[in-house]
Design a protein around this motif. Structure first.
Motif, PDB file in Angstrom:
ATOM      1  N   VAL A  30       7.952 -52.575 -16.134  1.00  0.00           N
ATOM      2  CA  VAL A  30       7.944 -53.984 -16.501  1.00  0.00           C
ATOM      3  C   VAL A  30       9.166 -54.638 -15.877  1.00  0.00           C
ATOM      4  O   VAL A  30      10.296 -54.207 -16.102  1.00  0.00           O
ATOM      5  N   LEU A  54       3.571 -50.639 -22.529  1.00  0.00           N
ATOM      6  CA  LEU A  54       3.522 -52.071 -22.774  1.00  0.00           C
ATOM      7  C   LEU A  54       4.055 -52.388 -24.175  1.00  0.00           C
ATOM      8  O   LEU A  54       4.139 -51.502 -25.031  1.00  0.00           O
ATOM      9  N   THR A  96      -5.649 -50.192 -19.060  1.00  0.00           N
ATOM     10  CA  THR A  96      -4.829 -50.093 -20.261  1.00  0.00           C
ATOM     11  C   THR A  96      -5.739 -50.012 -21.468  1.00  0.00           C
ATOM     12  O   THR A  96      -6.928 -50.312 -21.388  1.00  0.00           O
TER      13      THR A  96
END
Length: 285
Positions: free
Chosen positions: A6, A255, A233
């Motif tokens: 990220v 995440l 995902t």
């Protein structure tokens, strides 16, 4: 070795107040829609909020850009269109469905929208109605390439050739799979019926299986394709990046929560939105 991480995240005081449901890109802008009925516009590079607007009174279930038009659909059974550059309303009521509109897609010339009643409606780029295809069961996944329609109902993927008139189509194949559905390169990719592995097929009749991608330990909720790569995902809160040419996992990244939507940018970055309204950007290096 590929690394996925990220690299940017929307500030908590700017993210959606409810779960994010859709994400798409237009130039340097990232659009997200959520259960709060809002669309938020973010800077592609750093996810700084540019603007936001109330698109629907109820949840935004999906969004899509065609040319300079942003289309939004909702659980209120409507589709609306907006100027993708200014976010001003273009057509406040592109289409009205009998039930919640779940998914939208485009073949470059028409907009297709599938709802919980099992209807897929085709619209022109200006929002004009062109055709209706009745599939009986609610639409969970939807893609159109040229005149070929890929639809996911309760069970299985149906691939049909459209004939240009309402309810005029010829079924080409019916294969195992469930939503989400992705076309990446010359591959058709979707989860198996258990929902945790991705089946990779040749995107040509008879849609032979090329391989299976295993790694998720919980049901897959979203996927997106870019060239010979697919990102997926699920409820395991992980994004996994796959190389379809080698049928293997390249990297994974955690995440902030379960993602309901993923999208690739032209430069190969991945954008995600989901639980609690978070929005984040991932990059593979």
């Amino acid at each position: 070795m590929t690394k996925l991480e990220v690299v940017a995240r929307a500030a908590e005081d700017q993210q959606h107040e409810m779960d994010g449901e859709g994400v798409c890109l237009h130039g340097e802008k990232v659009f997200t829609g959520a259960d709060d009925g809002k669309v938020k516009v973010w800077d592609h590079h750093n996810l700084k909020l540019i603007q936001e607007f109330q698109a629907h009174d109820y949840a935004v279930t999906d969004l899509l850009v065609m040319g300079d038009t942003l289309f939004t659909c909702s659980s209120d059974a409507t589709i609306k269109s907006w100027d993708a550059n200014t976010c001003q309303a273009k057509n406040p009521a592109v289409g009205a469905h009998e039930e919640a509109v779940r998914k939208m897609t485009s073949n470059g010339t028409s907009l297709f929208a599938g709802d919980e009643n099992g209807d897929i409606k085709e619209y022109g780029a200006d929002g004009s109605s062109k055709a209706v295809y009745n599939l009986v069961e609610e639409v969970w996944g939807l893609l159109v390439v040229g005149d070929v329609l890929y639809s996911v109902r309760d069970r299985g993927v149906t691939i049909s050739q459209l004939k240009g008139k309402s309810n005029m189509m010829a079924v080409m194949a019916h294969v195992e799979g469930r939503a989400p559905l992705v076309i990446a390169g010359d591959n058709l990719v979707c989860p198996n019926m258990a929902g945790m592995n991705l089946i990779v097929r040749e995107n040509i009749t008879p849609f032979k299986v090329r391989g299976e991608l295993k790694g998720h330990e919980m049901i897959i909720t979203a996927a997106a394709g870019h060239g010979q790569r697919v990102a997926s995902t699920g409820y395991d809160n992980l994004v996994r990046l796959w190389d379809l040419s080698a049928t293997k996992e390249l990297a994974s990244c955690e995440l902030p929560g379960c993602a309901n939507a993923l999208a690739f940018s032209e430069d190969g970055c991945i954008f995600a939105t989901g639980t609690g309204g978070y929005v984040c950007k991932l990059k593979a290096t």
